[in-house]
Motif scaffolding. Structure first.
Motif, mmCIF file in Angstrom:
data_model
loop_
_atom_site.group_PDB
_atom_site.id
_atom_site.type_symbol
_atom_site.label_atom_id
_atom_site.label_comp_id
_atom_site.label_asym_id
_atom_site.label_seq_id
_atom_site.Cartn_x
_atom_site.Cartn_y
_atom_site.Cartn_z
ATOM 1 N N UNK A 270 45.821 47.253 35.299
ATOM 2 C CA UNK A 270 45.790 48.167 34.153
ATOM 3 C C UNK A 270 44.507 47.999 33.351
ATOM 4 N N UNK A 271 44.012 46.778 33.246
ATOM 5 C CA UNK A 271 42.823 46.483 32.451
ATOM 6 C C UNK A 271 41.572 46.940 33.202
ATOM 7 N N UNK A 272 40.727 47.748 32.562
ATOM 8 C CA UNK A 272 39.571 48.296 33.283
ATOM 9 C C UNK A 272 38.573 47.216 33.671
ATOM 10 N N UNK A 273 38.532 46.099 32.939
ATOM 11 C CA UNK A 273 37.627 45.003 33.320
ATOM 12 C C UNK A 273 38.066 44.398 34.650
ATOM 13 N N UNK A 274 39.372 44.243 34.833
ATOM 14 C CA UNK A 274 39.879 43.719 36.099
ATOM 15 C C UNK A 274 39.609 44.689 37.244
ATOM 16 N N UNK A 275 39.756 45.968 36.968
ATOM 17 C CA UNK A 275 39.494 46.981 37.993
ATOM 18 C C UNK A 275 38.021 46.933 38.408
ATOM 19 N N UNK A 276 37.136 46.742 37.427
ATOM 20 C CA UNK A 276 35.703 46.648 37.724
ATOM 21 C C UNK A 276 35.416 45.451 38.619
ATOM 22 N N UNK A 277 36.114 44.340 38.386
ATOM 23 C CA UNK A 277 35.895 43.149 39.203
ATOM 24 C C UNK A 277 36.193 43.430 40.675
ATOM 25 N N UNK A 278 37.294 44.127 40.943
ATOM 26 C CA UNK A 278 37.665 44.440 42.325
ATOM 27 C C UNK A 278 36.666 45.428 42.928
ATOM 28 N N UNK A 279 36.247 46.408 42.136
ATOM 29 C CA UNK A 279 35.260 47.374 42.627
ATOM 30 C C UNK A 279 33.978 46.662 43.030
ATOM 31 N N UNK A 280 33.543 45.696 42.236
ATOM 32 C CA UNK A 280 32.325 44.943 42.562
ATOM 33 C C UNK A 280 32.495 44.172 43.867
ATOM 34 N N UNK A 281 33.629 43.516 44.029
ATOM 35 C CA UNK A 281 33.892 42.793 45.278
ATOM 36 C C UNK A 281 33.849 43.737 46.482
ATOM 37 N N UNK A 282 34.426 44.909 46.334
ATOM 38 C CA UNK A 282 34.473 45.854 47.444
ATOM 39 C C UNK A 282 33.097 46.448 47.739
#
Length: 419
Positions: A270-282
């Motif tokens: 839900x948290x956009x910072x966490x979503x950004x972390x996964x996007x960076x990994x991908x």
């Protein structure tokens, strides 16, 4: 009309291991792959875990297939839910390739995926018999030695062999198509998404042009297809006539080459910072895949799928940049732009990233106004070499050590799943 006499008339086998993961799991458990009810599930502790493979009978009688969820599997005593043993499946796949090598040299074998291979048998016909005889020998060897079922499609090129496999051989066991079969067997394929290389999005575009079958595609004006799709329009037209001039192992539709990664998240984000972390990994993984092939791309696509608890939905957007790239942070910058332009604050459960419009990395033109571009490009290759030597988990970004990161845990898996 196409002059087929002037085209190469090869004998290529496309061998597909039927429900490979499920069949391997069944044999390991002492079960018959064709009569048992087996589902291979990534994590039995999560009801939302994805079914990686299902045995043929489970598919037919219960409708459970690859992509179904654990909670969808009925509570039936006949059904066995088994965790994957990916390293074992990969070893079996390697041993099956050795069976192919008994009949043809290694350079005549192209492993298309863990459960599917192309084999050019032209040079072995005088030793073993015609293509159907060789296919039968290979099929019998695999079933006798591994107790695993397979199907074999035969064609004059990779495309025809693959289509023969998907349309006919998977039902009959072994089948062969020649150019003479094109009008009756290839042109009758409809809907278009059943044609190898045509997905739902491309099918929708072709439908809007009045094309609903492969036969209609073959009779469509070539110039109009090229104007609409570029080189891919040319290839779609000739593929509709069964023509594929690519060498063994080359992609069947070169204009569709892309590098991507999709991930069903282990929990809701839900948290956009966490979503950004996964996007960076991908982005890191997609860039690495491109660099492995010495490629770069201009079109960056981001797909976000929302949780089913919020009634699903999501978005898929793409952006074309001026210069091709395979640099992680450049992909990440574009993905963030797409994310913030389209994200509506819902809970995220699925993320996909694709790099398309591929070109050779050596053809990338460096900018005089960005003196650090070449250094960033080379840094990616250095990081790749370290990971290739010491493992994917040897060098990770800091975000992978946060609660949101997934790369650290995935580095311990084989093919994204338990060994």
């Amino acid at each position: 009309m196409i002059e087929y006499q002037a085209l190469p008339q090869n004998k290529i086998l496309c061998v597909d291991m039927k429900s490979f993961y499920a069949s391997c799991a069944a044999v390991i458990e002492g079960l018959d792959p064709l009569t048992c009810y087996v589902a291979v599930v990534g994590n039995q502790e999560r009801q939302g875990s994805v079914v990686l493979a299902a045995s043929p009978r489970l598919k037919k009688e219960f409708g459970i297939k690859t992509g179904s969820r654990l909670f969808e599997i009925p509570n039936d005593p006949r059904i066995r839910v088994i965790e994957p043993k990916m390293a074992t499946y990969l070893r079996i796949s390697t041993e099956i390739s050795r069976v192919f090598n008994r009949y043809v040299p290694k350079e005549a074998i192209h492993t298309y995926s863990v459960d599917e291979s192309f084999i050019k048998v032209d040079g072995a016909l005088h030793l073993w018999g015609d293509a159907k005889t060789i296919a039968r020998k290979i099929k019998d060897d695999i079933e006798r030695e591994f107790q695993l079922p397979c199907a074999v499609g035969i064609g004059p090129n990779m495309l025809m062999a693959k289509l023969c496999l998907d349309i006919e051989a998977k039902k009959k066991g072994i089948a062969e198509w020649t150019f003479a079969d094109v009008p009756e067997k290839l042109w009758s394929i409809a809907p278009l998404r059943e044609m190898w290389g045509i997905g739902r999005r491309l099918e929708k575009t072709l439908n809007s042009m009045g094309i609903f079958s492969v036969g209609q595609l073959a009779r469509y004006d070539l110039e109009k297809l090229e104007k609409k799709f570029g080189i891919m329009g040319n290839q779609l037209y000739y593929h509709a006539w069964g023509i594929d001039l690519s060498d063994l192992g080359a992609p069947l539709i070169e204009g569709q080459i892309s590098f991507g990664k999709s991930q069903i998240l282990l929990r809701d984000y839900k948290d956009d910072a966490e979503i950004r972390h996964v996007i960076l990994e991908m982005c890191e993984e997609v860039a690495r895949r491109a660099r492995t092939h010495r490629k770069a791309g201009r079109t960056v696509s981001l797909g976000i799928g929302y949780s089913k608890e919020e009634f699903g939905g999501g978005f898929h957007r793409a952006r074309t940049i001026e210069q091709p790239t395979n640099v992680t942070m450049e992909l990440y910058r574009v993905c963030l732009e797409l994310f913030y332009e389209n994200y509506t604050g819902h809970t995220v459960r699925n993320i996909s990233i694709t790099l398309g419009a591929i070109t050779d990395d050596r053809e990338v033109q460096l900018s005089l106004f960005d003196l650090g571009a070449e250094k960033r490009r080379q840094l990616g290759y250095v990081v790749d070499r370290i990971r290739d030597r010491f493992g994917s988990g040897a060098l990770l970004r800091a975000v992978s050590y946060t609660a949101a990161g997934t790369a650290k845990q995935r580095a311990t898996l084989v093919g994204g799943h338990k060994m």
